[in-house]
Design an enzyme around this catalytic site. Sequence first.
Site, PDB file in Angstrom:
ATOM      1  CE  LYS A 140      -3.846  -2.277   2.272  1.00  0.00           C
ATOM      2  NZ  LYS A 140      -4.736  -2.289   3.443  1.00  0.00           N
ATOM      3  CG  HIS A 143      -0.220   7.505   3.340  1.00  0.00           C
ATOM      4  ND1 HIS A 143      -0.405   8.112   4.557  1.00  0.00           N
ATOM      5  CD2 HIS A 143      -0.761   6.274   3.440  1.00  0.00           C
ATOM      6  CE1 HIS A 143      -1.046   7.288   5.356  1.00  0.00           C
ATOM      7  NE2 HIS A 143      -1.267   6.167   4.714  1.00  0.00           N
ATOM      8  CG  HIS A 146       2.983   5.213   6.487  1.00  0.00           C
ATOM      9  ND1 HIS A 146       2.314   4.967   5.316  1.00  0.00           N
ATOM     10  CD2 HIS A 146       2.473   4.344   7.396  1.00  0.00           C
ATOM     11  CE1 HIS A 146       1.450   3.987   5.506  1.00  0.00           C
ATOM     12  NE2 HIS A 146       1.528   3.594   6.760  1.00  0.00           N
TER      13      HIS A 146
END
Length: 579
Positions: A140, A143, A146
């Site tokens: 995933k 982004h 994070h």
Amino acid sequence: MAACSFRRSIASQLSRVLDLPPEHLIKSISAVPVSKNWQVADFQLFVDSVTGNRSSSHSKADLQLQAQKLAEKLNCDTIVSEISTGPGTVNFKINRDLLAKTVLQHVLNDGSEYGIRSELFSALPKRKIVVEFSSPNIAKKFHVGHLRSTIIGNFIANLKEALGHQVTRINYLGDWGMQFGLLGAGFQQFGSEEKLKSTPLQHLFEVYVQANKAAEDENGKKMAQDFFKKLEACEAQELSLWQHFRNFSIEEYVRIYKRLGVHFDEYSGESFYREKSQEVLKMLDKKGLLQKTGEGTGIVDLSEKGDLSSCSTVARSDGTSLYITRDLAAAIDRMNTYNFDTMIYVTDKSQSSHFQKLFQILKLMDCEWAERCQHVPFGLVQGMKTRRGEVVFLEDVLDEARTRMLQNMASAKSTKELENPLETAETIGLAALIIQDFKGRLSSDYQFSWDRVLQSRGDTGVFLQYTHARLHSLEQMCGNGQLADINAACLQDPQALSILQHLLRYDEVLYKSSEDLQPKHIVSYLLTLSHLAGAAHTTLHVKGSAPEVAQARLCLFQAARTVLANGMKLLGITPVLKM
């Protein structure tokens, strides 16, 4: 630490009058924050903090009277040159020569330990601390959320480490679960080995998006489920493909973390706990905590009345584990491995109820150490876009910050010739992102704006870097200040005294951040320090001043730069020497 010697001296005088041990008074004596008005005092004591009258029923006049009564019993001495009172406070002004000499001596002798070698921390026992942060999901997108978890976790670990605790930094990857069924089945259909090698995170994300689309029809969905079942059963082909995804992804993460100046002691992941989570289910069952619903899913009742009004699902109907079961297994395993005194999880606030449930189940399982686990939640960043559109990868944010910073540097008149402009732009861009992120309370959401973040004036990371570089170039030009030759009488200008008073407060600011784990106290302190140093730099000239004045001012600017650098490093920022 300069503030300590002054606080101790004031505390010992107060202790005789109030008949309280000096240790009890030290934390009640605080350095007065620098304000625009000319300051009458360096330290203050709030009377109600020592007289035990914390009730709000006391009128201002009442508190003023108490302060006056206390002040009348105190005397000036070689350290305290003036005692005055304010609304509910007794104020102490330190002998001006002593203030300058002591502060500069402590900052320049303690260096990177300044503020940390304070008695505010000396009584604190050294602890074993585990910090779990960053924790992206393989496949995933990595982004902005994070990014927040990474820089906040890094700050907490830096601060705890600086204070002498033993810190273990763990990156707990999302590397297991149904998403790998989708990814594995998707890769067999749409994947490219070549792209996986060159841009693993991006390619896996593209495959994941296509696989999600394919799973909209029954056949695609079944392929994904079959792949994950085989993975759970540890079948060789599926397991080796999964391992392949994981290895390439971690390599790419390590490279990105290096750009952020972040490291981990351990990369673990949900996959490590797929078997141990089955043991957790057995433990729950043994303790009579595991219940089955009509559909066959496993749940734990968390309600006070035992009426299932609050419960947590811990197993699917086919017996496979869930995120929370793997988290329980990880917490128990870490306790066994590290025997920690505190474990801190850094994730966004949408996971607050997950952690509440996690800690509650641990308590029900008689893990008395559940009390030592703590969740540090943070808010969302809105509106972060790069020139290519919405942010998908953290890498895009770092590239954008670097590119924009390079352009700003190229158009600024004051930019020096740099040996490595790309590296400098990267370091300043990162400082800008970190300061923007740390200015408010961590749990607050904020609206992101590139223009605001990268301004060179105002309260930004660029401004901190600019101040640091400017003070460094002053040292390059005029040499380092020699403490032995310093004449404190040369540092009695308001601008010099403001810097000295501000340097006094550094240990209190660190203490505040270590208590609530909020970096904003340090950020606001460093921004004020930079504004004070900037104002002093334009009025207190070193070049062309009489030698003893120049020496004293050099020491002052060197002390300001030392503390600025210390604070920036704690926040995860590398101070630049030129820009």
